[in-house]
Scaffold this motif. Structure first.
Motif, PDB file in Angstrom:
ATOM      1  N   GLU A  30      50.020  53.786  51.288  1.00 42.76           N
ATOM      2  CA  GLU A  30      48.835  54.085  52.081  1.00 42.76           C
ATOM      3  C   GLU A  30      48.779  55.561  52.440  1.00 42.76           C
ATOM      4  O   GLU A  30      49.752  56.127  52.909  1.00 42.76           O
ATOM      5  N   GLY A  31      47.601  56.141  52.223  1.00 43.05           N
ATOM      6  CA  GLY A  31      47.332  57.497  52.675  1.00 43.05           C
ATOM      7  C   GLY A  31      46.433  57.435  53.894  1.00 43.05           C
ATOM      8  O   GLY A  31      46.497  56.484  54.680  1.00 43.05           O
ATOM      9  N   GLU A  32      45.553  58.422  54.009  1.00 43.10           N
ATOM     10  CA  GLU A  32      44.637  58.476  55.147  1.00 43.10           C
ATOM     11  C   GLU A  32      43.649  57.319  55.105  1.00 43.10           C
ATOM     12  O   GLU A  32      43.245  56.873  54.041  1.00 43.10           O
ATOM     13  N   ARG A  33      43.258  56.870  56.297  1.00 43.61           N
ATOM     14  CA  ARG A  33      42.233  55.821  56.390  1.00 43.61           C
ATOM     15  C   ARG A  33      40.880  56.441  56.062  1.00 43.61           C
ATOM     16  O   ARG A  33      40.503  57.472  56.613  1.00 43.61           O
ATOM     17  N   VAL A  92      37.754  42.043  58.500  1.00 43.01           N
ATOM     18  CA  VAL A  92      37.915  43.496  58.513  1.00 43.01           C
ATOM     19  C   VAL A  92      38.438  43.955  57.167  1.00 43.01           C
ATOM     20  O   VAL A  92      39.386  43.396  56.627  1.00 43.01           O
ATOM     21  N   PHE A  93      37.821  44.995  56.647  1.00 41.24           N
ATOM     22  CA  PHE A  93      38.157  45.606  55.378  1.00 41.24           C
ATOM     23  C   PHE A  93      38.675  46.999  55.717  1.00 41.24           C
ATOM     24  O   PHE A  93      37.915  47.876  56.093  1.00 41.24           O
ATOM     25  N   ASP A  94      39.985  47.156  55.683  1.00 42.31           N
ATOM     26  CA  ASP A  94      40.643  48.420  56.012  1.00 42.31           C
ATOM     27  C   ASP A  94      40.778  49.208  54.708  1.00 42.31           C
ATOM     28  O   ASP A  94      41.520  48.805  53.813  1.00 42.31           O
ATOM     29  N   LEU A  95      40.045  50.296  54.577  1.00 44.09           N
ATOM     30  CA  LEU A  95      39.984  51.088  53.343  1.00 44.09           C
ATOM     31  C   LEU A  95      40.801  52.367  53.512  1.00 44.09           C
ATOM     32  O   LEU A  95      40.525  53.166  54.406  1.00 44.09           O
ATOM     33  N   LEU A  96      41.812  52.522  52.661  1.00 43.77           N
ATOM     34  CA  LEU A  96      42.728  53.655  52.751  1.00 43.77           C
ATOM     35  C   LEU A  96      42.779  54.415  51.430  1.00 43.77           C
ATOM     36  O   LEU A  96      42.534  53.848  50.360  1.00 43.77           O
ATOM     37  N   GLU A  97      43.137  55.687  51.530  1.00 44.20           N
ATOM     38  CA  GLU A  97      43.340  56.500  50.339  1.00 44.20           C
ATOM     39  C   GLU A  97      44.679  56.093  49.720  1.00 44.20           C
ATOM     40  O   GLU A  97      45.695  56.105  50.400  1.00 44.20           O
ATOM     41  N   PRO A  98      44.708  55.698  48.443  1.00 38.50           N
ATOM     42  CA  PRO A  98      46.000  55.393  47.826  1.00 38.50           C
ATOM     43  C   PRO A  98      46.733  56.686  47.461  1.00 38.50           C
ATOM     44  O   PRO A  98      46.121  57.622  46.955  1.00 38.50           O
ATOM     45  N   TYR A 142      33.448  51.921  42.758  1.00 39.10           N
ATOM     46  CA  TYR A 142      34.455  52.940  43.052  1.00 39.10           C
ATOM     47  C   TYR A 142      33.924  54.055  43.946  1.00 39.10           C
ATOM     48  O   TYR A 142      34.580  54.457  44.903  1.00 39.10           O
ATOM     49  N   GLU A 143      32.750  54.575  43.638  1.00 40.84           N
ATOM     50  CA  GLU A 143      32.212  55.687  44.436  1.00 40.84           C
ATOM     51  C   GLU A 143      31.995  55.279  45.883  1.00 40.84           C
ATOM     52  O   GLU A 143      32.106  56.104  46.789  1.00 40.84           O
ATOM     53  N   LEU A 144      31.701  54.040  46.126  1.00 39.70           N
ATOM     54  CA  LEU A 144      31.439  53.563  47.484  1.00 39.70           C
ATOM     55  C   LEU A 144      32.711  53.155  48.211  1.00 39.70           C
ATOM     56  O   LEU A 144      32.928  53.547  49.355  1.00 39.70           O
ATOM     57  N   VAL A 145      33.572  52.370  47.563  1.00 44.59           N
ATOM     58  CA  VAL A 145      34.754  51.818  48.244  1.00 44.59           C
ATOM     59  C   VAL A 145      36.027  51.942  47.422  1.00 44.59           C
ATOM     60  O   VAL A 145      36.924  51.107  47.522  1.00 44.59           O
ATOM     61  N   GLY A 146      36.123  52.984  46.630  1.00 43.55           N
ATOM     62  CA  GLY A 146      37.339  53.186  45.863  1.00 43.55           C
ATOM     63  C   GLY A 146      38.520  53.447  46.775  1.00 43.55           C
ATOM     64  O   GLY A 146      38.404  54.151  47.773  1.00 43.55           O
ATOM     65  N   GLY A 147      39.648  52.832  46.458  1.00 45.31           N
ATOM     66  CA  GLY A 147      40.853  53.051  47.249  1.00 45.31           C
ATOM     67  C   GLY A 147      41.636  51.773  47.448  1.00 45.31           C
ATOM     68  O   GLY A 147      41.432  50.764  46.772  1.00 45.31           O
ATOM     69  N   LEU A 148      42.545  51.830  48.403  1.00 45.91           N
ATOM     70  CA  LEU A 148      43.425  50.722  48.739  1.00 45.91           C
ATOM     71  C   LEU A 148      42.771  49.900  49.850  1.00 45.91           C
ATOM     72  O   LEU A 148      42.406  50.455  50.888  1.00 45.91           O
ATOM     73  N   HIS A 149      42.620  48.603  49.604  1.00 43.77           N
ATOM     74  CA  HIS A 149      41.957  47.713  50.559  1.00 43.77           C
ATOM     75  C   HIS A 149      42.966  46.727  51.134  1.00 43.77           C
ATOM     76  O   HIS A 149      43.729  46.114  50.388  1.00 43.77           O
ATOM     77  N   HIS A 150      42.907  46.536  52.439  1.00 40.86           N
ATOM     78  CA  HIS A 150      43.592  45.423  53.091  1.00 40.86           C
ATOM     79  C   HIS A 150      42.498  44.656  53.829  1.00 40.86           C
ATOM     80  O   HIS A 150      41.697  45.267  54.551  1.00 40.86           O
ATOM     81  N   ILE A 151      42.466  43.342  53.653  1.00 38.86           N
ATOM     82  CA  ILE A 151      41.465  42.527  54.331  1.00 38.86           C
ATOM     83  C   ILE A 151      42.169  41.633  55.343  1.00 38.86           C
ATOM     84  O   ILE A 151      43.156  40.970  55.011  1.00 38.86           O
ATOM     85  N   TYR A 152      41.639  41.638  56.569  1.00 43.19           N
ATOM     86  CA  TYR A 152      42.185  40.858  57.675  1.00 43.19           C
ATOM     87  C   TYR A 152      41.102  39.932  58.214  1.00 43.19           C
ATOM     88  O   TYR A 152      39.920  40.254  58.158  1.00 43.19           O
ATOM     89  N   ALA A 153      41.524  38.781  58.781  1.00 42.51           N
ATOM     90  CA  ALA A 153      40.576  37.821  59.343  1.00 42.51           C
ATOM     91  C   ALA A 153      41.096  37.289  60.671  1.00 42.51           C
ATOM     92  O   ALA A 153      42.292  37.001  60.798  1.00 42.51           O
ATOM     93  N   ASN A 154      40.172  37.135  61.639  1.00 44.62           N
ATOM     94  CA  ASN A 154      40.573  36.498  62.887  1.00 44.62           C
ATOM     95  C   ASN A 154      40.714  34.985  62.639  1.00 44.62           C
ATOM     96  O   ASN A 154      40.423  34.486  61.539  1.00 44.62           O
ATOM     97  N   GLU A 155      41.163  34.246  63.621  1.00 43.35           N
ATOM     98  CA  GLU A 155      41.452  32.813  63.426  1.00 43.35           C
ATOM     99  C   GLU A 155      40.204  32.019  63.032  1.00 43.35           C
ATOM    100  O   GLU A 155      40.280  31.131  62.195  1.00 43.35           O
ATOM    101  N   LYS A 156      39.058  32.357  63.627  1.00 41.60           N
ATOM    102  CA  LYS A 156      37.830  31.642  63.249  1.00 41.60           C
ATOM    103  C   LYS A 156      37.483  31.889  61.783  1.00 41.60           C
ATOM    104  O   LYS A 156      37.098  30.972  61.069  1.00 41.60           O
ATOM    105  N   ALA A 157      37.642  33.123  61.326  1.00 46.42           N
ATOM    106  CA  ALA A 157      37.370  33.423  59.922  1.00 46.42           C
ATOM    107  C   ALA A 157      38.346  32.686  59.007  1.00 46.42           C
ATOM    108  O   ALA A 157      37.975  32.243  57.918  1.00 46.42           O
ATOM    109  N   MET A 158      39.577  32.526  59.452  1.00 50.59           N
ATOM    110  CA  MET A 158      40.553  31.795  58.639  1.00 50.59           C
ATOM    111  C   MET A 158      40.133  30.346  58.444  1.00 50.59           C
ATOM    112  O   MET A 158      40.391  29.757  57.396  1.00 50.59           O
TER     113      MET A 158
END
Length: 158
Positions: free
Chosen positions: A97-100, A82-88, A49-65
């Protein structure tokens, strides 16, 4: 805003060190148009939590898929996750979603990142396109726990 700054300062102190070995990971332009792998919320009480607490969206390019769909799970060269970390923001019986807080990126390139399991790591604080100076060995040490899935923790949720 103060909490975001405090989190990013803590991330910087935790990961500060040698920087990327063998190359850099670029900001992933247009990643929000890539495949959405999954979302989750890391709440207080979670070990990270202290490191990555919040709302996560994970995205992948086609190769990662290709890697997410493979069995056993092996990601091809050029995979980017990509791990998009936002303030819930909680209110009115909803979480939005709050601030990134940060954009965290993994890129697979066995030539440039052989010393870190063939993955490069980058952290872009807030809405910045400039990466923070991180110790990629810390990233790699944590991701060793997912060595049996090519160092990737997330699972694709079709």
């Amino acid at each position: 805003m103060v909490r975001v700054f405090a989190l990013l300062s803590a991330l910087g102190l935790l990961f500060w060190g040698l920087g990327q070995t063998g190359g850099t990971v670029a900001y992933p332009q247009g990643y929000r148009t890539w495949t959405h792998v999954k979302s989750m919320i890391v709440e207080k009480g979670h070990p990270l939590y202290e490191l990555v607490g919040g709302l996560h969206h994970i995205y992948a390019n086609e190769k990662a898929m290709q890697g997410y769909r493979a069995n056993p799970r092996v990601f091809p060269e050029g995979s980017v996750i990509v791990f998009d970390l936002l303030e819930p923001v909680v209110g009115n019986h909803a979480v939005v979603e709050g601030e990134r807080k940060a954009v965290i990126v993994m890129e697979k390139d066995s030539r440039r990142f052989a010393r870190t399991g063939n993955w490069g790591y980058a952290l872009f604080p807030g809405n910045s396109r400039t990466p923070a100076n991180i110790d990629v060995n810390s990233c790699y040490e944590c991701h060793k726990g997912a060595a049996n899935t090519d160092f990737v923790f997330s699972v694709y949720r079709p």
